[in-house]
Design a protein around this motif. Structure first.
Motif, PDB file in Angstrom:
ATOM      1  N   MET A  87      -0.447  12.079  -5.010  1.00  0.00           N
ATOM      2  CA  MET A  87      -1.553  12.284  -5.934  1.00  0.00           C
ATOM      3  C   MET A  87      -2.284  13.597  -5.664  1.00  0.00           C
ATOM      4  SD  MET A  87      -1.892  10.130  -3.326  1.00  0.00           S
ATOM      5  CE  MET A  87      -1.359   8.691  -4.195  1.00  0.00           C
ATOM      6  N   ALA A  88      -2.944  14.093  -6.676  1.00  0.00           N
ATOM      7  CA  ALA A  88      -3.659  15.370  -6.591  1.00  0.00           C
ATOM      8  C   ALA A  88      -4.696  15.319  -5.487  1.00  0.00           C
ATOM      9  CB  ALA A  88      -4.331  15.678  -7.925  1.00  0.00           C
ATOM     10  N   GLY A  89      -4.829  16.434  -4.773  1.00  0.00           N
ATOM     11  CA  GLY A  89      -5.825  16.544  -3.725  1.00  0.00           C
ATOM     12  C   GLY A  89      -5.293  16.255  -2.341  1.00  0.00           C
ATOM     13  N   ARG A 103       3.901  -0.126   1.573  1.00  0.00           N
ATOM     14  CA  ARG A 103       2.717   0.696   1.345  1.00  0.00           C
ATOM     15  C   ARG A 103       2.612   1.775   2.414  1.00  0.00           C
ATOM     16  NH1 ARG A 103      -1.991  -3.755  -0.221  1.00  0.00           N
ATOM     17  NH2 ARG A 103      -0.918  -4.610  -2.058  1.00  0.00           N
ATOM     18  N   PHE A 104       1.937   2.864   2.019  1.00  0.00           N
ATOM     19  CA  PHE A 104       1.758   3.976   2.942  1.00  0.00           C
ATOM     20  C   PHE A 104       0.289   4.377   2.968  1.00  0.00           C
ATOM     21  CE2 PHE A 104       1.956   8.332   4.474  1.00  0.00           C
ATOM     22  CZ  PHE A 104       2.873   8.211   5.510  1.00  0.00           C
ATOM     23  N   ALA A 105      -0.245   4.586   4.161  1.00  0.00           N
ATOM     24  CA  ALA A 105      -1.614   5.074   4.333  1.00  0.00           C
ATOM     25  C   ALA A 105      -1.556   6.530   4.750  1.00  0.00           C
ATOM     26  CB  ALA A 105      -2.348   4.247   5.374  1.00  0.00           C
ATOM     27  N   PRO A 117       4.868   4.668  -2.457  1.00  0.00           N
ATOM     28  CA  PRO A 117       5.612   5.865  -2.873  1.00  0.00           C
ATOM     29  C   PRO A 117       6.379   5.647  -4.173  1.00  0.00           C
ATOM     30  CG  PRO A 117       5.865   5.488  -0.526  1.00  0.00           C
ATOM     31  CD  PRO A 117       5.162   4.285  -1.076  1.00  0.00           C
ATOM     32  N   TRP A 118       6.434   6.697  -4.983  1.00  0.00           N
ATOM     33  CA  TRP A 118       7.101   6.730  -6.286  1.00  0.00           C
ATOM     34  C   TRP A 118       6.407   5.855  -7.332  1.00  0.00           C
ATOM     35  CZ3 TRP A 118      10.114   6.198  -1.772  1.00  0.00           C
ATOM     36  CH2 TRP A 118      10.717   7.388  -1.364  1.00  0.00           C
ATOM     37  N   LYS A 119       5.174   5.438  -7.017  1.00  0.00           N
ATOM     38  CA  LYS A 119       4.356   4.771  -8.022  1.00  0.00           C
ATOM     39  C   LYS A 119       3.064   5.566  -8.161  1.00  0.00           C
ATOM     40  CE  LYS A 119       6.163   0.100  -7.387  1.00  0.00           C
ATOM     41  NZ  LYS A 119       5.831  -1.329  -7.109  1.00  0.00           N
ATOM     42  N   PRO A 120       2.623   5.835  -9.391  1.00  0.00           N
ATOM     43  CA  PRO A 120       1.514   6.766  -9.584  1.00  0.00           C
ATOM     44  C   PRO A 120       0.157   6.225  -9.164  1.00  0.00           C
ATOM     45  CG  PRO A 120       2.184   5.816 -11.682  1.00  0.00           C
ATOM     46  CD  PRO A 120       3.183   5.348 -10.672  1.00  0.00           C
ATOM     47  N   ALA A 121      -0.034   4.921  -9.163  1.00  0.00           N
ATOM     48  CA  ALA A 121      -1.368   4.367  -8.931  1.00  0.00           C
ATOM     49  C   ALA A 121      -1.732   4.358  -7.446  1.00  0.00           C
ATOM     50  CB  ALA A 121      -1.451   2.948  -9.486  1.00  0.00           C
TER      51      ALA A 121
END
Length: 292
Positions: A87-89, A103-105, A117-121
């Motif tokens: 994601m941006a930022g 999930r990834f933190a 990963p590979w999911k936009p939300a």
């Protein structure tokens, strides 16, 4: 000792240790058998790689290339790189997969973001008054623990997000030191290992270990070295960490062309030298104590 400058990114799958080092002016990803042996350099089309995390089971590494500004999943068997949209930022940071590898933190700047990963939300995003660092998932109950560093004082504080609770809660300090960083759980979730020290320029940190709730802590290392970046070997209570010892020496170099010989100027490791106006006295600071 091979004389190569190492990065401070260190991960392991229990068989290989993965790290970065500089070879011929380039930063490369290297691997070393945990039982000892020859260092292997991975030949990859990366400009300036950093190791962010290793996936559960050790099948892949998450790598950030600060030249191309891209995160990639590196599959260890084929050495295939697959870009991961972030994601941006988000910028270079450190992170950790949750125990089931879904999930990834990612900590980056003042933010901590949890996503798949590979999911936009984004599943979760929190901002802090400082730099969020080194997230670590508890292997059994899914707690997410990380430290936040005050950029002015370089003191840190532990924070935790527990289970379905999406709020971040501060935790008590686990040692007498103002800087406690880079915590990681052992595979059985019993121990929490971290580095602690005074912070600041000296940064002489040691490895500490905490157990229980409220935690009982003690030092794991006790020497003149600076210990950083602890990581735990999967399926064990073995801790790996970088240890370093900085040295400095003032030398006198001749001003004449062609003469490259040097002579030590002082017997002590020192720097930041200045002469008195009459040239008879020298003021300097000891290294690495930073005392005058």
């Amino acid at each position: 000792l091979d004389g190569r400058t190492k990065g401070q990114d260190l991960v392991t799958d229990g068989k290989q240790i993965y790290f970065t080092e500089f070879v011929a002016g380039r930063r490369v990803i290297a691997s070393l058998p945990i039982s000892g042996g020859m260092t292997r350099h991975l030949q990859l089309p990366l400009g300036f790689p950093s190791l962010v995390a290793i996936a559960p089971g050790g099948k892949s590494l998450l790598v950030f290339d600060s030249v191309k500004k891209v995160f990639c999943e590196l599959e260890m068997g084929s050495l295939t790189l697959r870009p991961i949209p972030i994601m941006a930022g988000a910028n270079a940071g450190v992170g950790a997969w949750n125990p089931d590898g879904v999930r990834f933190a990612l900590s980056s700047g003042d933010s901590l973001t949890v996503f798949e990963p590979w999911k936009p939300a984004k599943l979760l995003e929190r901002h802090f008054a400082g730099v969020a660092e080194f997230p670590s998932w508890h292997p059994l109950d899914g707690r997410l623990r990380f430290d936040v560093m005050d950029t002015k004082t370089q003191a840190t504080r532990w924070w935790e997000i527990a289970g379905m609770d999406r709020a971040a809660h501060p935790l008590p300090r686990m040692s007498p030191n103002p800087s406690e960083r880079h915590g990681v759980w052992t595979s059985d979730g019993r121990f929490f290992v971290f580095q602690a020290g005074p912070g600041g320029m000296t940064g002489r940190s040691q490895i500490w270990i905490a157990e229980g709730d409220p935690p009982r802590s003690y030092r794991l290392t006790r020497d003149a070295l600076t210990w950083v970046h602890p990581t735990v070997v999967p399926g064990s209570r073995t801790v790996l960490a970088f240890a370093r010892q900085s040295q400095a020496q003032l030398v006198r170099l001749p001003a004449s062309d062609g003469d490259t010989s040097s002579r030590p100027l002082l017997p002590d490791p020192a720097y930041e030298l200045d002469y008195s106006p009459d040239g008879k006295w020298i003021a300097y600071t000891l290294f690495p104590e930073h005392t005058l």
